[in-house]
Each structure stands twice: as C-alpha cells, then as structure tokens.
Design an enzyme around this catalytic site. Sequence first.
Site, mmCIF file in Angstrom:
data_model
loop_
_atom_site.group_PDB
_atom_site.id
_atom_site.type_symbol
_atom_site.label_atom_id
_atom_site.label_comp_id
_atom_site.label_asym_id
_atom_site.label_seq_id
_atom_site.Cartn_x
_atom_site.Cartn_y
_atom_site.Cartn_z
ATOM 1 N N SER A 16 0.873 -1.530 0.193
ATOM 2 C CA SER A 16 -0.311 0.061 -0.402
ATOM 3 C C SER A 16 1.193 1.329 0.317
ATOM 4 O O SER A 16 0.366 2.708 -0.469
ATOM 5 C CB SER A 16 -0.925 -0.206 0.953
ATOM 6 N N ASP A 62 -2.974 8.440 8.143
ATOM 7 C CA ASP A 62 -3.371 7.202 8.710
ATOM 8 C C ASP A 62 -3.236 6.357 9.797
ATOM 9 O O ASP A 62 -2.182 7.108 9.902
ATOM 10 C CB ASP A 62 -4.576 6.832 7.914
ATOM 11 N N HIS A 103 0.136 4.973 6.968
ATOM 12 C CA HIS A 103 0.867 5.634 5.825
ATOM 13 C C HIS A 103 1.128 6.703 6.307
ATOM 14 O O HIS A 103 0.659 7.647 6.654
ATOM 15 C CB HIS A 103 -0.114 5.339 4.819
#
Length: 367
Positions: A43, A332, A335
């Site tokens: 991600s 978040d 990340h």
Amino acid sequence: MPAPAGATSVHGLTAFLVFSGLIRLGVCQPHQAAPAVYMIGDSLVDVGNNNYLPLSIAKANFPHNGVDYPAGKPTGRFSNGQNAADFLAKKMGLPTSPPFLSLTGGATPPITGVSFASGGAGILNGTGELLVKQSIPLAQQVDYFALVRDQLVQQLGPAAAQTHLSKSLFAIVIGSNDLFAYFTIGSIVSNQFNPQQYVDLMTSTFRNLLKTLYGMGARKVMVAGVGEIGCCPVQRKLNKTGECNVELNYWSAKYNDGLKIMLESLKSDSPGMNYAYFDTYGAMANLFQKPDTYGFMEIKEACCGLGNLNADVPCIPISRFCSNRKKYVFWDLYHPTEAVSSMFSDLLYSGSQEYTFPMNVKQLLDI
C-alpha cells in the site's frame, strides 16, 4: 514538385512514424533516467490496483484520501496526495506507472512501465488474506509482470525488449505486512514459526522471486527495507504512553539485516544485476528523533481517523482530518503523508550512503 495541401509525402510519413516510434520508446526523451519503472509492492506504493479487488478491505478510493491530490480526487492511494511511486516516477522523467488491473480488455501496457503494487500485499502468499482478505501477493505480482514482459516481446521483439528491461527500474517496496501479520494478536503464523524462522522465510522467498525477475530481464533493482513500523499510530495506540512497539521494531531491523545480506549474495550470483537498497528504517528513526528539523510537528497521531491517536478508525468519509497535513508524519493509522513520501523519495533517488547503498537510484540508473 511540392505535395498538394493536406497531402503527406511517403518520406514525410515514414519520418513521422519513425519519430513517433522513437518517442514511444523513450529514445527522444533524454531527460528520462530510464525507459520505464515497474513498481512492485504494497500500500505504500499502490496507485489503485486494490480498487479492482472486490474482496479486499484495504481500499482508499474514497474521501478523505486524495484530499491534496490534483482536483482533491481519491484514487486508491493510501495518502492525502501522491505517494512514493508518483514522486519516484517524476524524478525519473516518467509518468506514474498505471495499475496493472486497470489495463482491461487486453489494453497494451504503456512502454513507460506498469504498477503491480497492492495494499495489504506481502512477500508471503498468505499475508494479504490474513490482513485484508484479498491482495496481490509478491509471487502474483511477478506473474503479472511476466504477462507484461510477453507483450513487450511481441511489441518490440526479443532483443529490443531485453534492452528495454535491462535499462528499466524495478522498484520494490514490500515486507511490512508480513511482519504485521506475524505480530498481530492471535496470529496463526506465529504458531508455525519463531520470529527468526519467519524473517528467514521472508528473505528466502523474496530471493527466489527476485531471481525470477532477473531471469525475465530485470537488471536494475531498488529494494526498500521495512521501516520502523512499530511506531505507526496503530501500534503506538496499544501502549498507554504512546511509545513504539519495541518487539515489532526489533524484528523489522532483523529482517532488514537479512535482506541486505541476501541482496549482496544475489548480486554476486546474478551477472549484470545491480541494486540500490533504501534504509527506510534508518530514515524513519532519524525523522522521529528530530522531526522539527524537517518541518514536522506531529509524529504519533494520524492526520485522518478517529479515536486514540486517530488510529481506532481508518481514514474513511466519517473520519476527521487535520488541516496542517505537511506537519504530520502519518496520514492514517499506517501510512505516511504526502510530505514524508516526497522526502523519502528524495533520499532514495539521490541521497547519500547514509540511507541508500551501495548506491542511490540515480547512480543505479546511470550504470
């Protein structure tokens, strides 16, 4: 005699076609550091592959993700704006490589590269299922690259395809999710392996897949080590004092040690292969120690979320998000913000050997 208005001479048409072909191959674009970037990972560099995975719970194609992306658009990037894949491509003079899963209907992959990165993906096949139900594990990403390579061979011919791939960058950012999967409460894999066996399995699996990429033409490889992931908000919130998960950080560092040894060994066994290793862990540790030096003020709390350290709830439309995003390290619960991604991309592309060795990406591409 000049050709009639609106007509094109045979010579002119031939020259145009040749010129167009050269542009497509990147020959006429000397500002490009490489003809393509093939992005592999999780991600941290996913630019939208997970949008196409119906079962995945790791998605970012909704607000407030992308609030600082052009037009404030959520794209599937786990970020308030661009991520490391975008910044790296920009530094190379290339467009961001599009998600492989977006190339529907047999669309020809762009000559400038493709992204296979997927939120929740791991080096080990079962990692994504454990964490997010569905992702594209590393082995599958390598298989997808094989399909792209086949199309390149058809498009350019075997010799030109090999030359193209040998000059291209293979950028790989993966491994964090495997460690999260091991150190999650109630983890299945922790019953099967002790921590050392597990990080050794990660390294050996990674080596085999890198060898497969080498066999398919990869010669310039950038590998990012795992960061100080015990310090992300979702881990800090488990500690009453908001401190980092020391055990998770310890084994992240141990994995990185094995990874560096593996890369050196792989290079010696792979004629013509060169690599750049990025010490994400060291870069993060330095940032946490002196954030104000780099313009950051918040290293513990996520910018977007809800609850303790904004890490009880992911960044979803009902979450609140900070206004001073350039001051936050984390976007978040997992990340980094766009600002951190940009800073780390600068380091891996042209930084000193403090964080990139045996060379940085720019030096790698100059070989």
